[in-house]
Design a protein around this motif. Structure first.
Motif, PDB file in Angstrom:
ATOM      1  N   GLU A   1       0.835  -1.208   0.000  1.00 27.93           N
ATOM      2  CA  GLU A   1       0.000   0.000   0.000  1.00 27.93           C
ATOM      3  C   GLU A   1       0.868   1.256   0.000  1.00 27.93           C
ATOM      4  N   LEU A   2       0.291   2.290  -0.773  1.00 30.40           N
ATOM      5  CA  LEU A   2       0.891   3.621  -0.782  1.00 30.40           C
ATOM      6  C   LEU A   2      -0.223   4.635  -0.471  1.00 30.40           C
ATOM      7  N   TYR A   3       0.075   5.573   0.390  1.00 29.33           N
ATOM      8  CA  TYR A   3      -0.906   6.640   0.724  1.00 29.33           C
ATOM      9  C   TYR A   3      -0.452   7.919   0.025  1.00 29.33           C
ATOM     10  N   LEU A   4      -1.415   8.515  -0.795  1.00 35.70           N
ATOM     11  CA  LEU A   4      -1.136   9.726  -1.568  1.00 35.70           C
ATOM     12  C   LEU A   4      -2.052  10.862  -1.074  1.00 35.70           C
ATOM     13  N   SER A   5      -1.487  12.070  -1.009  1.00 33.12           N
ATOM     14  CA  SER A   5      -2.297  13.240  -0.597  1.00 33.12           C
ATOM     15  C   SER A   5      -1.793  14.480  -1.335  1.00 33.12           C
ATOM     16  N   TRP A   6      -2.650  15.509  -1.401  1.00 30.09           N
ATOM     17  CA  TRP A   6      -2.308  16.754  -2.100  1.00 30.09           C
ATOM     18  C   TRP A   6      -3.225  17.871  -1.593  1.00 30.09           C
ATOM     19  N   ASP A   7      -3.035  19.134  -2.032  1.00 27.95           N
ATOM     20  CA  ASP A   7      -3.859  20.292  -1.619  1.00 27.95           C
ATOM     21  C   ASP A   7      -4.705  20.766  -2.803  1.00 27.95           C
TER      22      ASP A   7
ATOM     23  N   GLN B   1     -13.414  26.205 -10.329  1.00 25.61           N
ATOM     24  CA  GLN B   1     -14.549  25.491  -9.752  1.00 25.61           C
ATOM     25  C   GLN B   1     -15.387  24.930 -10.896  1.00 25.61           C
ATOM     26  N   PRO B   2     -15.998  23.800 -10.771  1.00 25.65           N
ATOM     27  CA  PRO B   2     -15.677  22.699  -9.836  1.00 25.65           C
ATOM     28  C   PRO B   2     -14.363  22.039 -10.244  1.00 25.65           C
ATOM     29  N   VAL B   3     -13.711  21.288  -9.288  1.00 23.32           N
ATOM     30  CA  VAL B   3     -12.377  20.692  -9.473  1.00 23.32           C
ATOM     31  C   VAL B   3     -12.458  19.167  -9.212  1.00 23.32           C
ATOM     32  N   TYR B   4     -11.644  18.331  -9.957  1.00 25.43           N
ATOM     33  CA  TYR B   4     -11.449  16.882  -9.694  1.00 25.43           C
ATOM     34  C   TYR B   4      -9.968  16.539  -9.981  1.00 25.43           C
ATOM     35  N   TYR B   5      -9.577  15.382  -9.515  1.00 31.95           N
ATOM     36  CA  TYR B   5      -8.137  15.040  -9.565  1.00 31.95           C
ATOM     37  C   TYR B   5      -7.958  13.671 -10.224  1.00 31.95           C
ATOM     38  N   LEU B   6      -6.833  13.577 -10.972  1.00 31.07           N
ATOM     39  CA  LEU B   6      -6.453  12.316 -11.625  1.00 31.07           C
ATOM     40  C   LEU B   6      -5.080  11.862 -11.078  1.00 31.07           C
TER      41      LEU B   6
ATOM     42  N   ARG C   1       2.455   5.066 -13.361  1.00 29.57           N
ATOM     43  CA  ARG C   1       3.070   4.719 -14.638  1.00 29.57           C
ATOM     44  C   ARG C   1       3.602   3.279 -14.641  1.00 29.57           C
ATOM     45  N   ASN C   2       3.894   2.669 -13.445  1.00 31.30           N
ATOM     46  CA  ASN C   2       4.374   1.282 -13.384  1.00 31.30           C
ATOM     47  C   ASN C   2       3.270   0.319 -13.808  1.00 31.30           C
ATOM     48  N   THR C   3       2.073   0.655 -13.350  1.00 31.99           N
ATOM     49  CA  THR C   3       0.959  -0.245 -13.652  1.00 31.99           C
ATOM     50  C   THR C   3       0.116   0.260 -14.823  1.00 31.99           C
ATOM     51  N   GLY C   4       0.282   1.563 -15.170  1.00 31.11           N
ATOM     52  CA  GLY C   4      -0.513   2.151 -16.269  1.00 31.11           C
ATOM     53  C   GLY C   4      -1.941   2.466 -15.872  1.00 31.11           C
ATOM     54  N   SER C   5      -2.185   2.527 -14.573  1.00 33.61           N
ATOM     55  CA  SER C   5      -3.548   2.787 -14.109  1.00 33.61           C
ATOM     56  C   SER C   5      -3.692   4.250 -13.688  1.00 33.61           C
ATOM     57  N   THR C   6      -4.957   4.784 -13.737  1.00 33.84           N
ATOM     58  CA  THR C   6      -5.269   6.179 -13.343  1.00 33.84           C
ATOM     59  C   THR C   6      -6.497   6.145 -12.448  1.00 33.84           C
ATOM     60  N   LEU C   7      -6.348   6.873 -11.377  1.00 29.23           N
ATOM     61  CA  LEU C   7      -7.460   6.941 -10.411  1.00 29.23           C
ATOM     62  C   LEU C   7      -8.054   8.352 -10.464  1.00 29.23           C
ATOM     63  N   ASN C   8      -9.399   8.475 -10.619  1.00 24.88           N
ATOM     64  CA  ASN C   8     -10.115   9.768 -10.664  1.00 24.88           C
ATOM     65  C   ASN C   8     -10.814   9.939  -9.332  1.00 24.88           C
ATOM     66  N   THR C   9     -10.502  11.059  -8.702  1.00 28.52           N
ATOM     67  CA  THR C   9     -11.088  11.298  -7.392  1.00 28.52           C
ATOM     68  C   THR C   9     -11.246  12.795  -7.188  1.00 28.52           C
TER      69      THR C   9
ATOM     70  N   LEU D   1     -11.330  13.750  -4.026  1.00 25.09           N
ATOM     71  CA  LEU D   1     -10.774  13.890  -2.683  1.00 25.09           C
ATOM     72  C   LEU D   1      -9.340  14.389  -2.763  1.00 25.09           C
ATOM     73  N   LEU D   2      -8.828  14.815  -1.642  1.00 22.49           N
ATOM     74  CA  LEU D   2      -7.452  15.314  -1.595  1.00 22.49           C
ATOM     75  C   LEU D   2      -6.490  14.227  -1.122  1.00 22.49           C
ATOM     76  N   SER D   3      -6.886  12.951  -1.048  1.00 14.94           N
ATOM     77  CA  SER D   3      -5.990  11.840  -0.680  1.00 14.94           C
ATOM     78  C   SER D   3      -6.562  10.543  -1.224  1.00 14.94           C
ATOM     79  N   VAL D   4      -5.624   9.548  -1.347  1.00 15.36           N
ATOM     80  CA  VAL D   4      -6.038   8.259  -1.863  1.00 15.36           C
ATOM     81  C   VAL D   4      -5.006   7.197  -1.423  1.00 15.36           C
ATOM     82  N   THR D   5      -5.441   5.945  -1.261  1.00 15.76           N
ATOM     83  CA  THR D   5      -4.532   4.807  -0.918  1.00 15.76           C
ATOM     84  C   THR D   5      -4.539   3.835  -2.084  1.00 15.76           C
TER      85      THR D   5
END
Length: 675
Positions: free
Chosen positions: A29-35, A43-48, A52-60, A62-66
């Motif tokens: 597990e890796l915990y990621l966070s940002w501001d 406005q409105p805002v979302y994050y990607l 790159r190791n796995t080639g996957s992208t997470l859309n959220t 939120l200001l953090s993700v595991t």
């Protein structure tokens, strides 16, 4: 006044976006966070969030993700994009590694038996090390045994993932597994089972020697300490060559060996896996008689010595302790000189061990000189080699003749008295057949000298005697014989003194023989036999005389017979009066035998005053006898008395004081006649 209008900006991608923060929470597990962005209009805002190791992208939004599940101890390249409906703004990408974990994917090792005493173990790295591998351990145990031991540990750096275990026993089952360790901990593989095959025997002892002879060795082959399998056979190597093979009896015999030779013995035992040998045992066969001794070589011949050389025997078969050089004389006649008394065969031996040289092949040569040989004599020579078993002679050398030398004297000449009809002369036979050692064949002459004068010169070397006639009785002669050989000076014999009485100066007297007759031994001659008979008769008469000796009152004694006048001369006795016994030893005169003749019709008597024997008929004997009758009267005997005096010594008796004096007088009583 001018009035400025109020304007609203046209919506764009967000500005002042935050960077991405990442933290490894675990191995997966890796915990990621940002501001949020600082742009108020975004406005409105979302994050990607991209990996790159796995080639996957997470859309959220939120200001953090595991991120999960990830692989342990893997590196991830992560990126963050802040987006509105008008566009996205990307932050700088970051790199992060997951935490390590226990290795996984470790397969079982591969084991193979190299032989009964070696096993090879090989393995691969774990499929997922999940960290940095720090070591590999090879664990080992007997099959189904709870006791586990570490047979081998492999540390960094890892070049070859394999191990050879030599601490194993044949026909034994073992189990192996691998333990891999990283910074988190260790992971063990499963067990691999392996069985060792039969091995070669171990601890093979040297042969146990039972007996050894000159050509045979018998030895027992003890079993090895570790057979490591079923023995399929055993061997005994002799000097690295197979001598005996067998599978049942461990007692082996090696025959047809050379005597006194070193042999190296090695025992070998075999199983299905192979053979194993003992250490070397060096033995030596027993000694035997030497063989291969060649005839010696003659390198120098002198008149009385020969020098020879020889080589050691080809097969000494032991330690040669002595060489004996032998000379064998050959008897062969030499023309022109007398045939010598010769005894052929071995006449001399000389021991020698002197080494004189070694040839280019390392073969020794020995040398010896035989001395005191006879000149001009044929010899064979041979060498005898001795060891502790026997002495063996070589063949004979070629026949060699020693050189000639000046002649030698062996003994004085001898002579014999020859019978002759002349009563006043005698013949001498001078014999020098045993006088000279000729030492050659160049005979010149003999010269016979009598009293220093030459009486014979003989040119025939075979003639070794000469007869000298007409030599006078009662005279001594001296003789020498000279020998002339080749270039050498004349050799004179010792002086020989001869008379009709003395037969030889170098030997006991023998009976007188004629020329050409063979002299018998002294004890076989007639003279010797007659002398012994006479000696016996003398002893017998002396014994009878002692037994019948008259007493002092005997009428024949001077003291007791009044009729005997000591001063007036002669008185006659009748034949019936007793007579005094006389000895019976023979009389000799001038070295000739005599016999006494008596006139049977007349009485013989002694004349005291004239010291002679007379007969009653007036005749007288011309031979005087020893005087000194001390003035005593004379005994007169008749013819019967003379019969008892035949060949005897004259005796008389008288008294002096209380003692009786009996004397014997040598000499003839009557006329001598030559026998």
């Amino acid at each position: 006044t001018d009035i400025q209008p109020s304007l609203k900006p046209f919506p764009l991608s967000p500005a002042n976006v935050s960077s991405l923060n990442a933290t490894a929470v675990s191995a997966t597990e890796l915990y990621l966070s940002w501001d949020a962005p600082g742009d108020p209009y975004a406005q409105p805002v979302y994050y990607l969030v991209s990996n790159r190791n796995t080639g996957s992208t997470l859309n959220t939004s939120l200001l953090s993700v595991t991120l999960r599940p990830l692989k342990p101890y893997t590196v991830h390249r992560l990126g963050l994009s802040t987006c509105t409906r008008y566009g996205c703004t990307a932050s700088d990408a970051i790199t992060i590694r997951t935490l390590p974990d226990l290795p996984t994917g470790l397969s079982d090792p591969v084991a193979s038996a190299l032989n009964g005493r070696s096993i090879s173990v090989m393995w691969n790295p774990p499929a997922s090390p999940n960290g940095i591998i720090s070591s590999y351990d090879v664990e080992k145990r007997l099959f189904r045994n709870a006791t586990v031991e570490i047979a081998f540990t492999l540390q960094l750096p890892f070049s070859v993932l394999s191990f050879a275990d030599d601490a194993v026993e044949p026909i034994t089952m073992y189990e192996y597994r691998i333990v891999v360790t990283n910074e988190v901990g260790s992971t063990r593989s499963g067990w691999t089972i392996i069985r060792t095959p039969e091995g070669v025997p171990m601890g093979v002892p040297v042969p146990d020697l039972q007996s050894i002879t000159k050509s045979r060795i018998t030895a027992n082959l003890p079993l090895p300490g570790n057979l490591n399998g079923v023995v399929t056979g055993f061997k005994l190597y002799v000097n690295s060559s197979t001598a005996v093979l067998g599978t049942e009896n461990q007692l082996v015999t090696i025959s047809n060996l050379a005597a006194f030779t070193q042999y190296g013995l090695v025992s070998s035992f075999c199983t299905a896996a192979g053979c194993s040998n003992s250490t070397l045992l060096v033995v030596r066969t027993s000694e035997d008689a030497p063989t291969g001794l060649s005839a010696p070589l003659i390198v120098g011949v002198e008149s009385r010595s020969v020098t020879i050389r020889w080589r050691p025997p080809a097969q000494p078969n032991g330690i040669i302790t002595r060489y004996t050089v032998q000379a064998l004389k050959v008897c062969s006649p030499v023309s022109g000189i007398p045939e010598r008394v010769c005894q052929p065969g071995l006449i001399q031996t000389t021991e020698s061990n002197r080494i004189v040289s070694a040839d280019g092949h390392g073969s020794l040569q020995y040398k010896s000189t035989l001395l005191q040989l006879l000149p001009f004599t044929q010899y064979y020579f041979r060498v005898e080699a001795s060891n502790s078993i026997a002495a063996v002679a070589s063949g004979n050398s070629s026949l060699h003749t020693t050189s000639i030398a000046p002649p030698d004297i062996l003994q004085s000449p001898v002579y014999m008295v020859a019978k002759t009809s002349n009563a006043e002369a005698v013949d001498f036979v001078i014999d020098w057949s045993s006088t000279f050692q000729y030492n050659g064949n160049q005979f010149v002459r003999y010269v016979v000298r009598e009293d220093g004068e030459t009486v014979a010169i003989i040119a025939d070397g075979v003639q070794t005697s000469v007869t000298l006639s007409g030599r006078s009785y009662g005279r001594n002669y001296s003789y020498t014989v000279s020998l002339k050989m080749g270039p050498y000076a004349e050799l004179d014999s010792p002086v020989l003194f001869a008379s009709e009485e003395i037969l030889s100066t170098t030997q006991a007297p023998t009976e007188t023989v004629a020329v050409g007759e063979v002299s018998k031994p002294v004890h076989e001659t007639p003279g010797f036999i007659v002398g012994m008979v006479l000696l016996g008769l003398i002893i017998l008469l002396v014994a009878l005389f002692c037994l019948h000796r008259p007493s002092r009152n005997n009428p024949l004694s001077f003291a007791s017979n009044p009729e005997l006048d000591r001063s007036d001369g002669v008185r006659s006795y009748s034949p019936h009066e007793p007579l005094r016994p006389m000895s019976a030893s023979p009389n000799r005169y001038n070295n000739r035998r005599v016999q006494k003749k008596a006139d049977p019709s007349a009485n013989n008597f002694w004349d005291a005053g004239r010291s002679r024997m007379s007969a009653e008929d007036g005749s007288s004997d011309a031979h005087l006898v020893k005087a000194g009758l001390h003035g005593h009267g004379l005994n007169v005997y008749n013819e019967g008395s003379f019969d008892s005096w035949d060949g005897a010594e004259a005796r008389h008796s008288h008294r002096r004081g209380d003692d009786e004096d009996v004397r014997a007088y040598e000499g003839p009583l009557l006329k001598d006649t030559l026998i």
